[in-house]
Design a protein around this motif. Structure first.
Motif, PDB file in Angstrom:
ATOM      1  N   LEU A  43     -42.684  86.009  57.322  1.00 19.55           N
ATOM      2  CA  LEU A  43     -42.000  84.829  57.846  1.00 19.55           C
ATOM      3  C   LEU A  43     -42.609  84.329  59.155  1.00 19.55           C
ATOM      4  N   ASN A  44     -43.077  85.259  60.003  1.00 22.42           N
ATOM      5  CA  ASN A  44     -43.660  84.863  61.288  1.00 22.42           C
ATOM      6  C   ASN A  44     -44.565  85.986  61.788  1.00 22.42           C
ATOM      7  N   GLU A  45     -45.814  85.959  61.355  1.00 21.90           N
ATOM      8  CA  GLU A  45     -46.756  87.030  61.675  1.00 21.90           C
ATOM      9  C   GLU A  45     -46.955  87.201  63.180  1.00 21.90           C
ATOM     10  N   ALA A  46     -47.093  86.093  63.889  1.00 19.01           N
ATOM     11  CA  ALA A  46     -47.337  86.177  65.336  1.00 19.01           C
ATOM     12  C   ALA A  46     -46.158  86.823  66.055  1.00 19.01           C
ATOM     13  N   ALA A  47     -44.957  86.429  65.709  1.00 19.00           N
ATOM     14  CA  ALA A  47     -43.765  87.008  66.340  1.00 19.00           C
ATOM     15  C   ALA A  47     -43.651  88.496  66.011  1.00 19.00           C
ATOM     16  N   TYR A  48     -44.002  88.868  64.789  1.00 22.00           N
ATOM     17  CA  TYR A  48     -43.953  90.279  64.394  1.00 22.00           C
ATOM     18  C   TYR A  48     -44.955  91.093  65.222  1.00 22.00           C
ATOM     19  N   CYS A  49     -46.139  90.538  65.429  1.00 23.12           N
ATOM     20  CA  CYS A  49     -47.143  91.206  66.272  1.00 23.12           C
ATOM     21  C   CYS A  49     -46.610  91.358  67.696  1.00 23.12           C
ATOM     22  N   ASP A  50     -45.996  90.298  68.217  1.00 22.05           N
ATOM     23  CA  ASP A  50     -45.440  90.354  69.573  1.00 22.05           C
ATOM     24  C   ASP A  50     -44.338  91.401  69.676  1.00 22.05           C
ATOM     25  N   LYS A  59     -53.605  91.327  68.166  1.00 23.52           N
ATOM     26  CA  LYS A  59     -52.885  90.231  67.501  1.00 23.52           C
ATOM     27  C   LYS A  59     -53.871  89.297  66.806  1.00 23.52           C
ATOM     28  N   ARG A  60     -54.957  88.972  67.492  1.00 27.77           N
ATOM     29  CA  ARG A  60     -55.955  88.067  66.917  1.00 27.77           C
ATOM     30  C   ARG A  60     -56.534  88.627  65.620  1.00 27.77           C
ATOM     31  N   VAL A  61     -56.909  89.906  65.616  1.00 29.98           N
ATOM     32  CA  VAL A  61     -57.542  90.462  64.419  1.00 29.98           C
ATOM     33  C   VAL A  61     -56.571  90.519  63.248  1.00 29.98           C
ATOM     34  N   VAL A  62     -55.285  90.721  63.553  1.00 30.25           N
ATOM     35  CA  VAL A  62     -54.284  90.706  62.480  1.00 30.25           C
ATOM     36  C   VAL A  62     -54.147  89.297  61.922  1.00 30.25           C
ATOM     37  N   ARG A  65     -57.160  88.277  60.078  1.00 25.17           N
ATOM     38  CA  ARG A  65     -57.536  89.247  59.044  1.00 25.17           C
ATOM     39  C   ARG A  65     -58.985  89.680  59.215  1.00 25.17           C
ATOM     40  N   ASP A  66     -59.315  90.013  60.439  1.00 25.45           N
ATOM     41  CA  ASP A  66     -60.649  90.529  60.755  1.00 25.45           C
ATOM     42  C   ASP A  66     -60.637  92.027  60.480  1.00 25.45           C
ATOM     43  N   TRP A  67     -60.762  92.359  59.206  1.00 25.42           N
ATOM     44  CA  TRP A  67     -60.592  93.729  58.730  1.00 25.42           C
ATOM     45  C   TRP A  67     -61.526  94.716  59.432  1.00 25.42           C
ATOM     46  N   LYS A  68     -62.758  94.355  59.553  1.00 26.17           N
ATOM     47  CA  LYS A  68     -63.731  95.268  60.172  1.00 26.17           C
ATOM     48  C   LYS A  68     -63.397  95.503  61.637  1.00 26.17           C
ATOM     49  N   ARG A  69     -63.079  94.449  62.352  1.00 25.14           N
ATOM     50  CA  ARG A  69     -62.764  94.602  63.780  1.00 25.14           C
ATOM     51  C   ARG A  69     -61.503  95.444  63.972  1.00 25.14           C
ATOM     52  N   MET A  70     -60.552  95.352  63.047  1.00 27.94           N
ATOM     53  CA  MET A  70     -59.342  96.178  63.154  1.00 27.94           C
ATOM     54  C   MET A  70     -59.719  97.644  63.291  1.00 27.94           C
ATOM     55  N   THR A  71     -60.624  98.096  62.436  1.00 29.23           N
ATOM     56  CA  THR A  71     -61.004  99.507  62.478  1.00 29.23           C
ATOM     57  C   THR A  71     -61.848  99.819  63.708  1.00 29.23           C
ATOM     58  N   GLU A  72     -62.605  98.846  64.178  1.00 35.28           N
ATOM     59  CA  GLU A  72     -63.436  99.064  65.371  1.00 35.28           C
ATOM     60  C   GLU A  72     -62.592  99.241  66.634  1.00 35.28           C
ATOM     61  N   ILE A  73     -61.402  98.636  66.651  1.00 31.54           N
ATOM     62  CA  ILE A  73     -60.562  98.736  67.854  1.00 31.54           C
ATOM     63  C   ILE A  73     -59.444  99.772  67.699  1.00 31.54           C
ATOM     64  N   GLY A  74     -59.557 100.621  66.700  1.00 37.83           N
ATOM     65  CA  GLY A  74     -58.662 101.763  66.633  1.00 37.83           C
ATOM     66  C   GLY A  74     -57.678 101.821  65.486  1.00 37.83           C
ATOM     67  N   SER A  76     -56.456 102.733  61.874  1.00 32.86           N
ATOM     68  CA  SER A  76     -56.811 103.644  60.789  1.00 32.86           C
ATOM     69  C   SER A  76     -56.846 102.855  59.492  1.00 32.86           C
ATOM     70  N   ILE A  77     -57.867 103.080  58.691  1.00 38.23           N
ATOM     71  CA  ILE A  77     -57.985 102.377  57.418  1.00 38.23           C
ATOM     72  C   ILE A  77     -56.758 102.625  56.549  1.00 38.23           C
ATOM     73  N   PHE A  78     -56.144 103.783  56.690  1.00 34.00           N
ATOM     74  CA  PHE A  78     -54.974 104.105  55.888  1.00 34.00           C
ATOM     75  C   PHE A  78     -53.781 103.213  56.240  1.00 34.00           C
ATOM     76  N   TYR A  79     -53.714 102.779  57.492  1.00 24.83           N
ATOM     77  CA  TYR A  79     -52.659 101.857  57.910  1.00 24.83           C
ATOM     78  C   TYR A  79     -53.066 100.409  57.653  1.00 24.83           C
ATOM     79  N   VAL A  80     -54.330 100.096  57.820  1.00 28.03           N
ATOM     80  CA  VAL A  80     -54.827  98.744  57.536  1.00 28.03           C
ATOM     81  C   VAL A  80     -54.506  98.365  56.091  1.00 28.03           C
ATOM     82  N   LEU A  81     -54.556  99.335  55.207  1.00 25.94           N
ATOM     83  CA  LEU A  81     -54.272  99.079  53.792  1.00 25.94           C
ATOM     84  C   LEU A  81     -52.866  98.539  53.569  1.00 25.94           C
TER      85      LEU A  81
END
Length: 118
Positions: A43-50, A59-62, A65-74, A76-81
């Protein structure tokens, strides 16, 4: 990191330091296991991140959907899934992103035995 741990160009090691950097991100991703939270997120991705205290980059990578950068900044692929599942992305889809291939190319490479190191 152990001196005998092989390094593969273009990869990073997920270790305690990475886990600590990505703690808020991983907690938010883990929360997506619950249907009610997935609905709130959708319903509101930005608010959920906040609400999960993500910093600006997290917040930006979420949101992008910068999948690769998500893992680069910490993350876990298991949570990214958990986020990927909301977008109907598979592990093979993410593997393709991480390797610069299409999903079909990535799957074909897996079926052929994967990349050989050395």
């Amino acid at each position: 990191m152990s001196s005998h741990t092989p390094r593969i160009e273009g990869t990073h090691i997920y270790d305690t330091e990475s886990s600590n950097r990505g703690r808020a991100l991983n907690r938010m991703f883990f929360s997506l296991k619950d249907a009610a939270n997935r609905e709130k997120f959708s319903l509101n991705e930005a608010a959920y991140c906040d609400a999960h205290n993500l910093n600006d980059e997290q917040k930006r990578v979420v949101l992008e959907r910068d999948w690769k950068r998500m893992t680069e900044i910490g993350a876990s692929i298991f949570y990214v899934l958990k986020l990927a599942a909301i977008d109907r992305k598979s592990m093979q889809d993410l593997g393709a992103v991480f390797t610069g291939m299409s999903t079909d190319e990535f799957i074909a490479e897996l079926r052929a035995g994967g990349r050989k190191l050395g």
